[in-house]
Write a protein that holds these residues in place. Sequence first.
Motif: not given
Lengths: 114, 114
Positions: B99-102
């Motif tokens: 869940n890096t948001g990348e």
Amino acid sequence: AQSVTQLDSHVSVSEGTPVLLRCNYSSSYSPSLFWYVQHPNKGLQLLLKYTSAATLVKGINGFEAEFKKSETSFHLTKPSAHMSDAAEYFCVVRGKGGGNKLTFGTGTQLKVEL
Amino acid sequence: IAGITQAPTSQILAAGRRMTLRCTQDMRHNAMYWYRQDLGLGLRLIHYSNTAGTTGKGEVPDGYSVSRANTDDFPLTLASAVPSQTSVYFCASSEAGVNTGELFFGEGSRLTVL
């Protein structure tokens, strides 16, 4: 529900001067926040992210952003603008359920003039 | 170069016609997304898929359908196009469970419905 508001739709700066792109967020929990950049006719690229570690986050190309809980802000800054910084910038918040479902702001178009 | 490939890059379509936007990634990412980008509205999530064989609805799913038969491909179909579906469509992918948001974005498909 979480949301972000980008306070300026257009920002114009001179090359070599500081850049400030403003973003406020609304969230009922501790948010994860991001800035993405989109150059003309291209897809978006992650610039930097805040995920509850250090409040001052450094990204690529000299950009940084500071998470300020008291002001519910996550403004993007750069000390000295370059012509190549001209692009559209999006402030983004991650959904409450986690994962990578993101909610995008409406964007700020940055113009850099000689 | 690894990444996301979208096709077509641009298309003009008569209202009522069926259209499929193609998206292929070679990064072996589990999660894929479709966004539409409209001026002043930022990017809005249409549909997503966390892994092959599963799909979910985003913020603006009406009028669109997706399928995820395998890891690499995530086509978006407009069964009967309407002028309000004129937009730029972006496909993206990310590593599910990370869940890096990348998100990694394609370069977009510009669709005009007349």
